[in-house]
Design a protein around this motif. Structure first.
Motif, PDB file in Angstrom:
ATOM      1  N   CYS A 199       0.828  -1.214   0.000  1.00  8.15           N
ATOM      2  CA  CYS A 199       0.000   0.000   0.000  1.00  8.15           C
ATOM      3  C   CYS A 199       0.858   1.258   0.000  1.00  8.15           C
ATOM      4  CB  CYS A 199      -0.945  -0.012   1.205  1.00  8.15           C
ATOM      5  SG  CYS A 199      -2.277  -1.226   1.074  1.00  8.15           S
ATOM      6  N   GLY A 200       2.007   1.204   0.694  1.00 10.18           N
ATOM      7  CA  GLY A 200       2.927   2.349   0.663  1.00 10.18           C
ATOM      8  C   GLY A 200       3.441   2.606  -0.736  1.00 10.18           C
ATOM      9  N   GLY A 201       3.800   1.536  -1.448  1.00 12.90           N
ATOM     10  CA  GLY A 201       4.254   1.687  -2.831  1.00 12.90           C
ATOM     11  C   GLY A 201       3.173   2.262  -3.728  1.00 12.90           C
ATOM     12  N   LEU A 202       1.938   1.822  -3.519  1.00 18.22           N
ATOM     13  CA  LEU A 202       0.823   2.345  -4.318  1.00 18.22           C
ATOM     14  C   LEU A 202       0.637   3.842  -4.091  1.00 18.22           C
ATOM     15  CD1 LEU A 202      -1.807  -0.508  -3.801  1.00 18.22           C
ATOM     16  CD2 LEU A 202      -0.448  -0.070  -5.842  1.00 18.22           C
ATOM     17  N   CYS A 203       0.707   4.269  -2.845  1.00 17.19           N
ATOM     18  CA  CYS A 203       0.533   5.697  -2.542  1.00 17.19           C
ATOM     19  C   CYS A 203       1.640   6.538  -3.168  1.00 17.19           C
ATOM     20  CB  CYS A 203       0.500   5.908  -1.032  1.00 17.19           C
ATOM     21  SG  CYS A 203      -0.959   5.247  -0.209  1.00 17.19           S
ATOM     22  N   LEU A 204       2.888   6.088  -3.017  1.00 20.53           N
ATOM     23  CA  LEU A 204       4.007   6.832  -3.600  1.00 20.53           C
ATOM     24  C   LEU A 204       3.909   6.859  -5.119  1.00 20.53           C
ATOM     25  CD1 LEU A 204       6.966   5.550  -1.372  1.00 20.53           C
ATOM     26  CD2 LEU A 204       5.898   7.820  -1.325  1.00 20.53           C
ATOM     27  N   GLY A 205       3.470   5.748  -5.705  1.00 25.21           N
ATOM     28  CA  GLY A 205       3.317   5.700  -7.153  1.00 25.21           C
ATOM     29  C   GLY A 205       2.275   6.678  -7.658  1.00 25.21           C
ATOM     30  N   MET A 206       1.175   6.780  -6.952  1.00 30.69           N
ATOM     31  CA  MET A 206       0.134   7.714  -7.368  1.00 30.69           C
ATOM     32  C   MET A 206       0.561   9.167  -7.161  1.00 30.69           C
ATOM     33  SD  MET A 206      -2.395   6.170  -8.775  1.00 30.69           S
ATOM     34  CE  MET A 206      -1.049   5.267  -9.560  1.00 30.69           C
ATOM     35  N   LEU A 207       1.351   9.410  -6.120  1.00 30.69           N
ATOM     36  CA  LEU A 207       1.899  10.754  -5.929  1.00 30.69           C
ATOM     37  C   LEU A 207       2.811  11.123  -7.097  1.00 30.69           C
ATOM     38  CD1 LEU A 207       2.425  13.298  -4.221  1.00 30.69           C
ATOM     39  CD2 LEU A 207       4.232  12.017  -3.032  1.00 30.69           C
ATOM     40  N   ALA A 208       3.677  10.196  -7.492  1.00 31.58           N
ATOM     41  CA  ALA A 208       4.575  10.445  -8.627  1.00 31.58           C
ATOM     42  C   ALA A 208       3.790  10.628  -9.917  1.00 31.58           C
ATOM     43  CB  ALA A 208       5.564   9.286  -8.763  1.00 31.58           C
ATOM     44  N   LEU A 209       2.705   9.862 -10.086  1.00 32.94           N
ATOM     45  CA  LEU A 209       1.890  10.003 -11.298  1.00 32.94           C
ATOM     46  C   LEU A 209       1.225  11.374 -11.342  1.00 32.94           C
ATOM     47  CD1 LEU A 209       0.705   8.767 -13.858  1.00 32.94           C
ATOM     48  CD2 LEU A 209      -1.148   7.813 -12.470  1.00 32.94           C
ATOM     49  N   GLY A 210       0.691  11.827 -10.210  1.00 32.37           N
ATOM     50  CA  GLY A 210       0.080  13.156 -10.170  1.00 32.37           C
ATOM     51  C   GLY A 210       1.077  14.247 -10.506  1.00 32.37           C
ATOM     52  N   LEU A 211       2.301  14.144  -9.974  1.00 33.12           N
ATOM     53  CA  LEU A 211       3.335  15.136 -10.288  1.00 33.12           C
ATOM     54  C   LEU A 211       3.762  15.054 -11.746  1.00 33.12           C
ATOM     55  CD1 LEU A 211       5.585  14.849  -7.094  1.00 33.12           C
ATOM     56  CD2 LEU A 211       4.127  16.787  -7.753  1.00 33.12           C
ATOM     57  N   ALA A 212       3.833  13.831 -12.281  1.00 32.64           N
ATOM     58  CA  ALA A 212       4.203  13.671 -13.694  1.00 32.64           C
ATOM     59  C   ALA A 212       3.196  14.372 -14.596  1.00 32.64           C
ATOM     60  CB  ALA A 212       4.285  12.173 -14.036  1.00 32.64           C
ATOM     61  N   ILE A 213       1.911  14.260 -14.266  1.00 34.31           N
ATOM     62  CA  ILE A 213       0.876  14.915 -15.068  1.00 34.31           C
ATOM     63  C   ILE A 213       0.969  16.429 -14.932  1.00 34.31           C
ATOM     64  CG2 ILE A 213      -1.615  15.184 -15.377  1.00 34.31           C
ATOM     65  CD1 ILE A 213      -1.884  12.283 -14.322  1.00 34.31           C
ATOM     66  N   ALA A 214       1.144  16.904 -13.693  1.00 40.09           N
ATOM     67  CA  ALA A 214       1.183  18.349 -13.452  1.00 40.09           C
ATOM     68  C   ALA A 214       2.384  19.005 -14.118  1.00 40.09           C
ATOM     69  CB  ALA A 214       1.209  18.622 -11.946  1.00 40.09           C
ATOM     70  N   LEU A 215       3.546  18.303 -14.111  1.00 35.70           N
ATOM     71  CA  LEU A 215       4.781  18.884 -14.639  1.00 35.70           C
ATOM     72  C   LEU A 215       5.097  18.439 -16.060  1.00 35.70           C
ATOM     73  CD1 LEU A 215       7.000  18.459 -11.434  1.00 35.70           C
ATOM     74  CD2 LEU A 215       5.729  20.494 -12.174  1.00 35.70           C
ATOM     75  N   GLY A 216       4.370  17.445 -16.558  1.00 35.09           N
ATOM     76  CA  GLY A 216       4.615  16.947 -17.910  1.00 35.09           C
ATOM     77  C   GLY A 216       5.966  16.283 -18.079  1.00 35.09           C
ATOM     78  N   LEU A 217       6.423  15.575 -17.043  1.00 32.96           N
ATOM     79  CA  LEU A 217       7.754  14.979 -17.058  1.00 32.96           C
ATOM     80  C   LEU A 217       7.677  13.470 -17.253  1.00 32.96           C
ATOM     81  CD1 LEU A 217       9.487  16.940 -14.146  1.00 32.96           C
ATOM     82  CD2 LEU A 217       9.758  17.287 -16.613  1.00 32.96           C
ATOM     83  N   MET A 218       8.285  12.969 -18.317  1.00 33.27           N
ATOM     84  CA  MET A 218       8.296  11.542 -18.603  1.00 33.27           C
ATOM     85  C   MET A 218       9.051  10.728 -17.547  1.00 33.27           C
ATOM     86  SD  MET A 218       6.987   9.575 -20.948  1.00 33.27           S
ATOM     87  CE  MET A 218       7.020   7.787 -21.059  1.00 33.27           C
ATOM     88  N   PRO A 219      10.208  11.205 -17.030  1.00 39.16           N
ATOM     89  CA  PRO A 219      10.901  10.425 -15.997  1.00 39.16           C
ATOM     90  C   PRO A 219      10.035  10.183 -14.754  1.00 39.16           C
ATOM     91  CG  PRO A 219      12.393  12.058 -16.913  1.00 39.16           C
ATOM     92  CD  PRO A 219      11.031  12.360 -17.472  1.00 39.16           C
ATOM     93  N   LEU A 220       9.225  11.156 -14.378  1.00 39.28           N
ATOM     94  CA  LEU A 220       8.332  10.963 -13.234  1.00 39.28           C
ATOM     95  C   LEU A 220       7.259   9.932 -13.538  1.00 39.28           C
ATOM     96  CD1 LEU A 220       7.706  14.486 -11.630  1.00 39.28           C
ATOM     97  CD2 LEU A 220       8.698  12.459 -10.544  1.00 39.28           C
ATOM     98  N   LEU A 221       6.806   9.900 -14.781  1.00 41.56           N
ATOM     99  CA  LEU A 221       5.821   8.892 -15.172  1.00 41.56           C
ATOM    100  C   LEU A 221       6.415   7.489 -15.053  1.00 41.56           C
ATOM    101  CD1 LEU A 221       3.005   8.256 -16.385  1.00 41.56           C
ATOM    102  CD2 LEU A 221       4.074   8.385 -18.636  1.00 41.56           C
ATOM    103  N   LEU A 222       7.674   7.337 -15.480  1.00 37.94           N
ATOM    104  CA  LEU A 222       8.335   6.042 -15.368  1.00 37.94           C
ATOM    105  C   LEU A 222       8.569   5.666 -13.906  1.00 37.94           C
ATOM    106  CD1 LEU A 222      10.928   6.376 -18.278  1.00 37.94           C
ATOM    107  CD2 LEU A 222       8.676   5.275 -18.321  1.00 37.94           C
ATOM    108  N   LEU A 223       8.906   6.647 -13.069  1.00 38.62           N
ATOM    109  CA  LEU A 223       9.045   6.390 -11.638  1.00 38.62           C
ATOM    110  C   LEU A 223       7.720   5.939 -11.042  1.00 38.62           C
ATOM    111  CD1 LEU A 223      10.702   6.490  -9.013  1.00 38.62           C
ATOM    112  CD2 LEU A 223      10.048   8.909  -8.803  1.00 38.62           C
ATOM    113  N   ALA A 224       6.646   6.576 -11.475  1.00 36.36           N
ATOM    114  CA  ALA A 224       5.318   6.180 -11.008  1.00 36.36           C
ATOM    115  C   ALA A 224       5.020   4.731 -11.383  1.00 36.36           C
ATOM    116  CB  ALA A 224       4.253   7.109 -11.592  1.00 36.36           C
ATOM    117  N   ALA A 225       5.425   4.348 -12.600  1.00 33.82           N
ATOM    118  CA  ALA A 225       5.204   2.967 -13.038  1.00 33.82           C
ATOM    119  C   ALA A 225       5.932   1.986 -12.133  1.00 33.82           C
ATOM    120  CB  ALA A 225       5.664   2.799 -14.482  1.00 33.82           C
TER     121      ALA A 225
END
Length: 400
Positions: free
Chosen positions: A280-306
């Motif tokens: 569950c901790g990994g899921l929360c951190l992943g969704m946080l990274a996904l939200g930031l990736a969308i807001a900033l338009g950064l592909m590396p953050l999207l991969l981190l979210a994955a």
């Protein structure tokens, strides 16, 4: 089955069959951009296409989910592969939205048949020296197949001829090999003299419920993340990140599922009591990274979210599957496993439906950010709920 060369062979062949079947369920994911361009449909139709897949999975789980306990594993594995072949054949000649819907429906039937049956078949075929890792092999075959699908389709669509057709011909060839693998395997299920084929009612044996409930709660979080991530990534990569490469889309989705397998493997080094919390901790951190990736338009953050979300999903998936498998009587394994997958696929499909309805009204970026936050909240609620279940179980054990 004794620990012989034959049992090792059956174990590996069953895992291969499972992976090949699951490859077909995610093949179309990076191709939807091409279908949208040629057929001119938007996110609402894309949601319907995904939803009919989930409906096919759930229908197959409920109707035939327990049949392999009656007919044996091999006949039902072959039926799942044939449904996958029917899906590939439809996609080869798909020139309309109804054809895509039919193709995805057959794909859902295939996944629904294979989810419970193949999971149990892999575990049952494991030789004694590999028995400890059988559940990991079963769930890894599932997730690796799901990850290889978009990677293969993305590569063929981007760099080889016939972008909407070649990959389905390749999958048909793999399905033919998988059918041969089934023919070479031995049956692992004891079959009754008079099989009783009936529609499954989601009834869980009382002895299994203490493990089924927390597994379902964890699956709600993990598969919600999987649904949101896999449905959003193609549009995010193209529209928000500005990357128009089908292989990149496929690789980003594949990374989620590869990370899921890694998360499952990592659990061997963690105490059992920490498995769900880590997931569950990994899921929360992943969704946080996904939200930031969308807001900033950064592909590396999207991969981190994955990576983060995939690892978390894998942890909760394996922990739940292993607990339920250990607690279920042999004659009910396929039925109980299928019931658990019904919960998982409901959890995966509902957020996707909500996404499809929200994106036309609120836009892709805002919808993605809000849903990332909501799914992270679901993971936190799942963790809190499971801690209450654990505390209740401990109280019962202490009172005894």
């Amino acid at each position: 089955m004794t620990d012989t060369t034959g049992s090792r062979r059956d174990f590996l062949l069953a895992a291969f069959v499972f992976a090949v079947a699951m490859v077909g369920t995610t093949l179309p994911t990076p191709l939807y951009v091409f279908y949208q361009q040629t057929l001119g449909f938007g996110p609402t139709w894309l949601t319907l296409i995904f939803s009919i897949y989930a409906a096919g999975v759930i229908a197959a789980l409920l109707v035939v989910g327990s049949w392999s306990d009656q007919l044996g594993r091999r006949p039902m594995l072959a039926a799942g592969l044939l449904m996958g072949a029917a899906s590939a054949a439809v996609f080869l000649f798909a020139h309309s939205i109804p054809a895509l819907l039919v193709g995805r429906l057959f794909s859902g039937f295939s996944a629904g048949i294979m989810a419970g049956t193949a999971t149990v078949a892999v575990i049952e075929a494991a030789p004694a020296i590999w028995r400890e890792h059988a559940t990991l092999m079963a769930t890894a075959a599932n997730m690796l197949g799901l990850g290889l699908g978009p990677l293969l389709a993305g590569f063929t669509a981007q760099y080889l001829p016939w972008p909407l057709h070649l990959v389905f011909w390749l999958h048909l060839a793999l399905l033919a090999l998988a059918l041969l693998a089934i023919a070479a395997c031995r049956e692992t299920a004891p079959r009754p003299a008079r099989p009783r084929l009936q529609v499954q009612h989601p009834a869980i044996p009382a002895a299994v419920r203490p493990w089924f409930i927390p597994a379902s709660i964890g699956g709600l979080a993990g598969f919600s993340v999987a649904g949101v991530f896999t449905s959003l990534v193609p549009s995010l990569v193209n529209q928000v990140m500005g990357v128009h490469n089908a292989l990149v889309v496929g690789a980003a989705i594949a990374l989620f599922f590869v990370a899921s397998v890694f998360g499952q493997a990592v659990l061997k080094w963690l105490p059992a009591a920490q498995h769900m919390a880590a997931g569950c901790g990994g899921l929360c951190l992943g969704m946080l990274a996904l939200g930031l990736a969308i807001a900033l338009g950064l592909m590396p953050l999207l991969l981190l979210a994955a990576v983060l979300a995939g690892a978390g999903q894998g942890m909760v998936f394996r922990a739940g599957m292993a607990a339920v498998a250990r607690a279920t009587p042999p004659a009910q394994k396929a039925a109980v496993t299928s019931a658990l997958f019904v919960v998982f696929y409901f959890s995966m499909s509902l957020p996707v439906i909500a996404l499809g309805l929200s994106i036309p009204r609120f836009g892709l970026s805002h919808t993605g950010e809000v849903f990332s936050a909501l799914v992270a909240l679901i993971a936190l609620l799942a963790l809190a709920s499971m801690k209450r279940v654990d505390a209740h179980q401990q109280a019962i054990s202490t009172s005894r």
